[in-house]
Design a protein around this motif. Structure first.
Motif, PDB file in Angstrom:
ATOM      1  N   CYS A 123       0.858  -1.178   0.000  1.00 17.95           N
ATOM      2  CA  CYS A 123       0.000   0.000   0.000  1.00 17.95           C
ATOM      3  C   CYS A 123       0.895   1.228   0.000  1.00 17.95           C
ATOM      4  N   VAL A 124       0.843   2.002  -1.055  1.00 23.75           N
ATOM      5  CA  VAL A 124       1.709   3.175  -1.176  1.00 23.75           C
ATOM      6  C   VAL A 124       1.150   4.282  -0.292  1.00 23.75           C
ATOM      7  N   GLU A 125       1.903   4.656   0.699  1.00 21.99           N
ATOM      8  CA  GLU A 125       1.506   5.752   1.575  1.00 21.99           C
ATOM      9  C   GLU A 125       1.847   7.082   0.904  1.00 21.99           C
ATOM     10  N   PRO A 126       1.118   8.145   1.218  1.00 21.90           N
ATOM     11  CA  PRO A 126       1.485   9.457   0.674  1.00 21.90           C
ATOM     12  C   PRO A 126       2.873   9.857   1.163  1.00 21.90           C
ATOM     13  N   HIS A 127       3.653  10.448   0.272  1.00 22.04           N
ATOM     14  CA  HIS A 127       5.040  10.762   0.600  1.00 22.04           C
ATOM     15  C   HIS A 127       5.080  12.056   1.416  1.00 22.04           C
ATOM     16  N   THR A 128       5.063  11.902   2.723  1.00 21.00           N
ATOM     17  CA  THR A 128       5.155  13.058   3.611  1.00 21.00           C
ATOM     18  C   THR A 128       6.358  12.889   4.511  1.00 21.00           C
ATOM     19  N   VAL A 129       6.941  13.995   4.918  1.00 14.87           N
ATOM     20  CA  VAL A 129       8.095  13.990   5.811  1.00 14.87           C
ATOM     21  C   VAL A 129       7.713  14.761   7.061  1.00 14.87           C
ATOM     22  N   PRO A 130       7.463  14.069   8.172  1.00 15.81           N
ATOM     23  CA  PRO A 130       7.112  14.797   9.393  1.00 15.81           C
ATOM     24  C   PRO A 130       8.335  15.434  10.028  1.00 15.81           C
ATOM     25  N   VAL A 131       8.103  16.443  10.843  1.00 12.90           N
ATOM     26  CA  VAL A 131       9.182  17.084  11.592  1.00 12.90           C
ATOM     27  C   VAL A 131       8.727  17.211  13.041  1.00 12.90           C
ATOM     28  N   PHE A 132       9.605  16.870  13.975  1.00 13.90           N
ATOM     29  CA  PHE A 132       9.278  16.900  15.402  1.00 13.90           C
ATOM     30  C   PHE A 132       9.817  18.176  16.033  1.00 13.90           C
ATOM     31  N   PHE A 133       8.967  18.888  16.745  1.00  8.53           N
ATOM     32  CA  PHE A 133       9.352  20.103  17.449  1.00  8.53           C
ATOM     33  C   PHE A 133       9.370  19.818  18.950  1.00  8.53           C
ATOM     34  N   ASN A 134      10.460  20.226  19.611  1.00  9.42           N
ATOM     35  CA  ASN A 134      10.460  20.170  21.079  1.00  9.42           C
ATOM     36  C   ASN A 134      10.279  21.582  21.623  1.00  9.42           C
ATOM     37  N   ALA A 135      10.533  21.782  22.896  1.00 10.01           N
ATOM     38  CA  ALA A 135      10.227  23.071  23.530  1.00 10.01           C
ATOM     39  C   ALA A 135      11.086  24.221  23.013  1.00 10.01           C
ATOM     40  N   THR A 136      12.209  23.923  22.360  1.00  6.44           N
ATOM     41  CA  THR A 136      13.099  25.009  21.914  1.00  6.44           C
ATOM     42  C   THR A 136      13.290  25.044  20.403  1.00  6.44           C
ATOM     43  N   SER A 137      12.643  24.149  19.662  1.00  4.87           N
ATOM     44  CA  SER A 137      12.905  24.090  18.227  1.00  4.87           C
ATOM     45  C   SER A 137      11.907  24.924  17.452  1.00  4.87           C
ATOM     46  N   TYR A 138      12.321  25.325  16.248  1.00  9.13           N
ATOM     47  CA  TYR A 138      11.438  26.082  15.354  1.00  9.13           C
ATOM     48  C   TYR A 138      11.970  25.934  13.937  1.00  9.13           C
ATOM     49  N   LEU A 139      11.147  26.288  12.980  1.00 11.71           N
ATOM     50  CA  LEU A 139      11.519  26.254  11.566  1.00 11.71           C
ATOM     51  C   LEU A 139      11.164  27.607  10.987  1.00 11.71           C
ATOM     52  N   GLU A 140      12.179  28.379  10.616  1.00  7.31           N
ATOM     53  CA  GLU A 140      11.969  29.728  10.111  1.00  7.31           C
ATOM     54  C   GLU A 140      12.283  29.758   8.621  1.00  7.31           C
ATOM     55  N   VAL A 141      11.338  30.273   7.834  1.00  7.52           N
ATOM     56  CA  VAL A 141      11.537  30.360   6.389  1.00  7.52           C
ATOM     57  C   VAL A 141      11.355  31.810   5.960  1.00  7.52           C
ATOM     58  N   PRO A 142      11.930  32.215   4.823  1.00  4.23           N
ATOM     59  CA  PRO A 142      11.789  33.610   4.386  1.00  4.23           C
ATOM     60  C   PRO A 142      10.348  33.954   4.046  1.00  4.23           C
ATOM     61  N   GLY A 143       9.929  35.156   4.416  1.00  4.78           N
ATOM     62  CA  GLY A 143       8.622  35.650   4.029  1.00  4.78           C
ATOM     63  C   GLY A 143       8.647  36.173   2.599  1.00  4.78           C
ATOM     64  N   ARG A 144       7.483  36.586   2.117  1.00 12.51           N
ATOM     65  CA  ARG A 144       7.393  37.146   0.773  1.00 12.51           C
ATOM     66  C   ARG A 144       6.862  38.560   0.874  1.00 12.51           C
ATOM     67  N   PRO A 145       7.713  39.558   0.688  1.00 13.35           N
ATOM     68  CA  PRO A 145       7.252  40.941   0.793  1.00 13.35           C
ATOM     69  C   PRO A 145       6.327  41.321  -0.347  1.00 13.35           C
ATOM     70  N   SER A 146       5.510  42.332  -0.104  1.00  9.14           N
ATOM     71  CA  SER A 146       4.599  42.902  -1.104  1.00  9.14           C
ATOM     72  C   SER A 146       3.611  41.872  -1.637  1.00  9.14           C
ATOM     73  N   GLN A 147       3.161  40.978  -0.771  1.00 10.75           N
ATOM     74  CA  GLN A 147       2.143  40.005  -1.152  1.00 10.75           C
ATOM     75  C   GLN A 147       0.856  40.317  -0.389  1.00 10.75           C
ATOM     76  N   ASP A 148      -0.284  40.287  -1.079  1.00 12.69           N
ATOM     77  CA  ASP A 148      -1.547  40.521  -0.383  1.00 12.69           C
ATOM     78  C   ASP A 148      -2.269  39.209  -0.064  1.00 12.69           C
ATOM     79  N   LEU A 149      -1.575  38.073  -0.258  1.00 15.97           N
ATOM     80  CA  LEU A 149      -2.170  36.773   0.033  1.00 15.97           C
ATOM     81  C   LEU A 149      -1.322  36.050   1.063  1.00 15.97           C
ATOM     82  N   PHE A 150      -1.978  35.505   2.086  1.00 11.09           N
ATOM     83  CA  PHE A 150      -1.297  34.723   3.114  1.00 11.09           C
ATOM     84  C   PHE A 150      -2.027  33.389   3.209  1.00 11.09           C
ATOM     85  N   SER A 151      -1.358  32.299   2.835  1.00 11.69           N
ATOM     86  CA  SER A 151      -1.990  30.985   2.820  1.00 11.69           C
ATOM     87  C   SER A 151      -1.045  29.974   3.452  1.00 11.69           C
TER      88      SER A 151
END
Length: 197
Positions: A116-144
């Motif tokens: 049975c082919v499972e959907p290809h997802t990669v989970p990530v575990f967060f503990n009390a001090t971890s975070y994942l920061e990615v660049p924002g997109r300036p001058s965008q009127d859509l947030f999704s």
């Protein structure tokens, strides 16, 4: 939808909703005379079949997952099931295991694969001090944003971002077991929007 009964009666029962969610669901159907127990994900329904007979004579075969072209279903649907089944048990026999080991005789296997082919997802575990920061997109009127999560903690910050030019921020929390969205806008009189689910 299950149809169980005698030649002089027709019984149709439906249970559950939104089961096409790509999660495993458990079904147990037990018949004792005219009494039926239908269990879906541990929710049990009890009902009695219509008709006059306590016994149920099955034909020469029982088919899981669909129907050969020679079949004559009483319902309107002729679509075979698309998805995965595991642990198929019929009257105490593990059908999937016997079919895989070719110990099910006689049997008719139509285009099956035992994986049975499972959907290809990669989970990530967060503990009390971890975070994942990615660049924002300036001058965008859509947030999704969309994501799946699971946790055993009733509180925690899921998503946070400042707006550009110190205009405020948006945050998505788990708060006492509920998802909360907070939008803070610094330059408006009504400067806070709270949404809770």
């Amino acid at each position: 939808s299950n149809q169980l009964g005698s030649i002089y009666g027709h019984t149709s029962v439906m249970t559950g909703s939104l089961l096409d969610d790509h999660h495993w669901h458990s079904i147990i159907i037990e018949r004792h005379g005219r009494n039926i127990n239908l269990t879906l994900d541990r929710h049990v329904q009890h009902f009695r079949t219509n008709g006059e007979f306590d016994y149920l004579d099955l034909d020469y075969e029982i088919t899981f997952g669909g129907m050969p072209f020679s079949g004559k279903p009483s319902s309107n649907s002729r679509k075979n099931f698309k998805g995965c089944m595991e642990s198929i048990n019929y009257n105490g026999n593990n059908i999937t295991d016997l079919a895989k080991r070719k110990k099910l005789e006689p049997s008719n296997v139509g285009n099956l694969s035992f994986s049975c082919v499972e959907p290809h997802t990669v989970p990530v575990f967060f503990n009390a001090t971890s975070y994942l920061e990615v660049p924002g997109r300036p001058s965008q009127d859509l947030f999704s944003v969309s994501f799946l999560f699971r946790t055993w903690n009733p509180n925690g910050l899921l998503v946070f971002s400042n707006f550009a030019d110190d205009l405020g921020n948006v945050e998505i929390n788990i708060n006492e077991g509920k998802v909360s969205v907070h939008i803070n806008v610094t330059q408006l009189k009504k400067n806070r929007i709270d949404i809770s689910s």
